[in-house]
Design an enzyme around this catalytic site. Structure first.
Site, PDB file in Angstrom:
ATOM      1  N   TYR A  41       5.048  -0.397  -8.149  1.00 48.23           N
ATOM      2  CA  TYR A  41       4.607  -1.575  -7.407  1.00 48.23           C
ATOM      3  C   TYR A  41       3.125  -1.864  -7.712  1.00 48.23           C
ATOM      4  CZ  TYR A  41       8.611  -1.660  -4.065  1.00 48.23           C
ATOM      5  OH  TYR A  41       9.834  -1.760  -3.467  1.00 48.23           O
ATOM      6  N   GLY A  42       2.357  -0.806  -7.912  1.00 45.96           N
ATOM      7  CA  GLY A  42       0.886  -0.900  -8.012  1.00 45.96           C
ATOM      8  C   GLY A  42       0.335  -2.001  -8.902  1.00 45.96           C
ATOM      9  N   CYS A  52       4.062   3.942   1.237  1.00 44.86           N
ATOM     10  CA  CYS A  52       3.575   3.468  -0.054  1.00 44.86           C
ATOM     11  C   CYS A  52       2.314   2.651   0.234  1.00 44.86           C
ATOM     12  CB  CYS A  52       4.637   2.576  -0.696  1.00 44.86           C
ATOM     13  SG  CYS A  52       4.094   1.719  -2.185  1.00 44.86           S
ATOM     14  N   ASN A  53       1.217   3.027  -0.398  1.00 46.40           N
ATOM     15  CA  ASN A  53      -0.043   2.335  -0.120  1.00 46.40           C
ATOM     16  C   ASN A  53      -0.010   0.897  -0.603  1.00 46.40           C
ATOM     17  OD1 ASN A  53      -0.525   5.321  -0.415  1.00 46.40           O
ATOM     18  ND2 ASN A  53      -2.414   4.668   0.553  1.00 46.40           N
ATOM     19  N   THR A  55       0.488   7.406  -2.519  1.00 48.30           N
ATOM     20  CA  THR A  55       1.342   8.506  -2.052  1.00 48.30           C
ATOM     21  C   THR A  55       1.742   9.467  -3.175  1.00 48.30           C
ATOM     22  OG1 THR A  55       3.202   6.969  -2.151  1.00 48.30           O
ATOM     23  CG2 THR A  55       2.220   7.356  -0.002  1.00 48.30           C
ATOM     24  N   HIS A  56       1.454   9.100  -4.426  1.00 53.29           N
ATOM     25  CA  HIS A  56       1.735  10.036  -5.530  1.00 53.29           C
ATOM     26  C   HIS A  56       0.671  11.131  -5.653  1.00 53.29           C
ATOM     27  CE1 HIS A  56       4.760   7.270  -6.932  1.00 53.29           C
ATOM     28  NE2 HIS A  56       5.026   8.052  -7.963  1.00 53.29           N
ATOM     29  N   GLU A  73       4.343  10.922 -12.775  1.00 55.34           N
ATOM     30  CA  GLU A  73       5.804  10.827 -12.927  1.00 55.34           C
ATOM     31  C   GLU A  73       6.272  11.415 -14.261  1.00 55.34           C
ATOM     32  OE1 GLU A  73       8.403   8.484 -11.337  1.00 55.34           O
ATOM     33  OE2 GLU A  73       7.253   8.117  -9.513  1.00 55.34           O
ATOM     34  N   ASP A 107       9.474   3.770  -0.088  1.00 56.63           N
ATOM     35  CA  ASP A 107       8.417   3.768  -1.100  1.00 56.63           C
ATOM     36  C   ASP A 107       8.985   3.104  -2.342  1.00 56.63           C
ATOM     37  OD1 ASP A 107       6.042   4.404  -2.526  1.00 56.63           O
ATOM     38  OD2 ASP A 107       6.991   6.176  -3.360  1.00 56.63           O
ATOM     39  N   SER A 108       8.101   2.831  -3.306  1.00 55.37           N
ATOM     40  CA  SER A 108       8.556   2.276  -4.576  1.00 55.37           C
ATOM     41  C   SER A 108       9.330   3.331  -5.382  1.00 55.37           C
ATOM     42  CB  SER A 108       7.346   1.816  -5.379  1.00 55.37           C
ATOM     43  OG  SER A 108       6.419   2.868  -5.495  1.00 55.37           O
TER      44      SER A 108
HETATM   45  N1  DGL Z   1       3.729   4.716  -4.090  1.00 58.40           N
HETATM   46  C1  DGL Z   1       2.766   3.793  -4.652  1.00 58.40           C
HETATM   47  C2  DGL Z   1       1.528   3.744  -3.748  1.00 58.40           C
HETATM   48  O1  DGL Z   1       1.375   4.560  -2.861  1.00 58.40           O
HETATM   49  C3  DGL Z   1       2.359   4.203  -6.039  1.00 58.40           C
HETATM   50  C4  DGL Z   1       3.433   3.983  -7.047  1.00 58.40           C
HETATM   51  C5  DGL Z   1       3.588   2.540  -7.432  1.00 58.40           C
HETATM   52  O2  DGL Z   1       2.645   1.969  -8.012  1.00 58.40           O
HETATM   53  O3  DGL Z   1       4.655   2.014  -7.163  1.00 58.40           O
HETATM   54  O4  DGL Z   1       0.713   2.876  -3.939  1.00 58.40           O
END
Ligand code: DGL
Length: 273
Positions: free
Chosen positions: A42-43, A73-74, A185-186, A152, A10-11
């Site tokens: 990442y989003g 991670c989506n 996933t958050h 976070e 994940d990020s």
């Molecule tokens: N884990 C990322 C997701 O599921 C969210 C956090 C991010 O933006 O990196 O999209």
């Protein structure tokens, strides 16, 4: 019997909510988790950049000898899943297909809401999958830019989070959706806030349980499970600060989180070179 670990990435910490479900569903498997906290979030990033990061991490985990990679991670799944599946020799499972499937099955009025980051909404993989499964279902996507930073933060359950969730829920309620995909996933971490804002009549679909089930099924069908009579272990790697990952990570994992190992971005880049 295949004794190699399952790779998860994940990020940052969000994927730990998915790992949590995997540890409960597959207590006999070993897991290697990589959180790319140095490049979180990442989003908001452009899709090609997220794709590059996902390729680096996929190549690194494959070189570490994992038997399956779970993209927890989506945003990374949206940007890179088909490409990763083409490039890697191990099976790659993402978080979007299981959720789209669950949402289409759950909805009665065929109106589905999606709350997610910018990258996930932009990539429109949920839209494509929902359409493939039921061309008559309608998806209402909402970009929730404020939620990951709030989750976070030191005060994830504060008034600011509830206010933001209310704001993002508005268009979904307006569209009359009876099912909402929490496409990040958050989000499971603030599950009670979503549940209160949407009420009991709306079905909330989270990636963690659906995805853990998909990983377990994939291992079983391919005959690469570890023996069922053992207790597996789990290890953590991060590109960010190890101590922050350990303390904050425990909140997401809800299980003891031991030592966290350092991996550098240069090591990830080298794996993909
Ligand atoms: N884990 C990322 C997701 O599921 C969210 C956090 C991010 O933006 O990196 O999209």
């Amino acid at each position: 019997v295949n004794k190699r670990p399952v790779g998860v990435f994940d990020s940052g910490m969000g994927g730990l909510t998915v790992l949590h479900e995997c540890l409960v569903t597959m207590p006999h498997e070993d897991f290697l988790y990589l959180g790319d906290a140095a490049r979180l979030p990442y989003g908001p990033r452009p899709l090609p950049e997220i794709r590059r990061y996902a390729f680096e991490i996929g190549a690194y985990l494959e070189a570490e000898g994992v038997k399956l990679i779970l993209v927890a991670c989506n945003a990374a799944t949206s940007a890179a899943l088909p490409g990763l599946q083409e490039a890697l020799s191990v099976p790659v499972v993402g978080v979007i297909t299981p959720e789209a499937h669950a949402a289409v099955q759950a909805t009665r009025n065929r109106r589905i809401g999606l709350l997610a980051t910018k990258a996930t909404v932009e990539a429109n993989r949920y839209g494509e999958l929902v359409r493939t499964l039921d061309a008559g279902a309608r998806l209402t996507p909402v970009v929730c830019a404020k939620l990951v930073p709030l989750i976070e933060s030191d005060d994830p359950f504060g008034a600011a989070t509830t206010e933001a969730v209310r704001e993002y829920a508005e268009p979904v309620k307006h569209a009359g959706c009876d099912t909402v995909i929490l496409g990040c996933t958050h989000y499971p971490l603030i599950r009670p806030i979503f549940q209160r804002v949407f009420g009991r009549d709306v079905t909330l679909v989270f990636s963690a349980e659906e995805t853990a089930r998909e990983v377990a099924e994939t291992l079983a069908r391919k005959g690469i499970e570890n023996s069922p009579d053992r207790e597996g272990g789990y290890r953590f790697l991060t590109t960010g600060d190890r101590e922050t990952f350990r303390t904050l990570g425990q909140r997401f994992l809800q299980l003891p989180l031991g030592e966290v190992e350092q991996v550098t971005i240069a090591q990830l880049e080298a794996a993909a070179a």
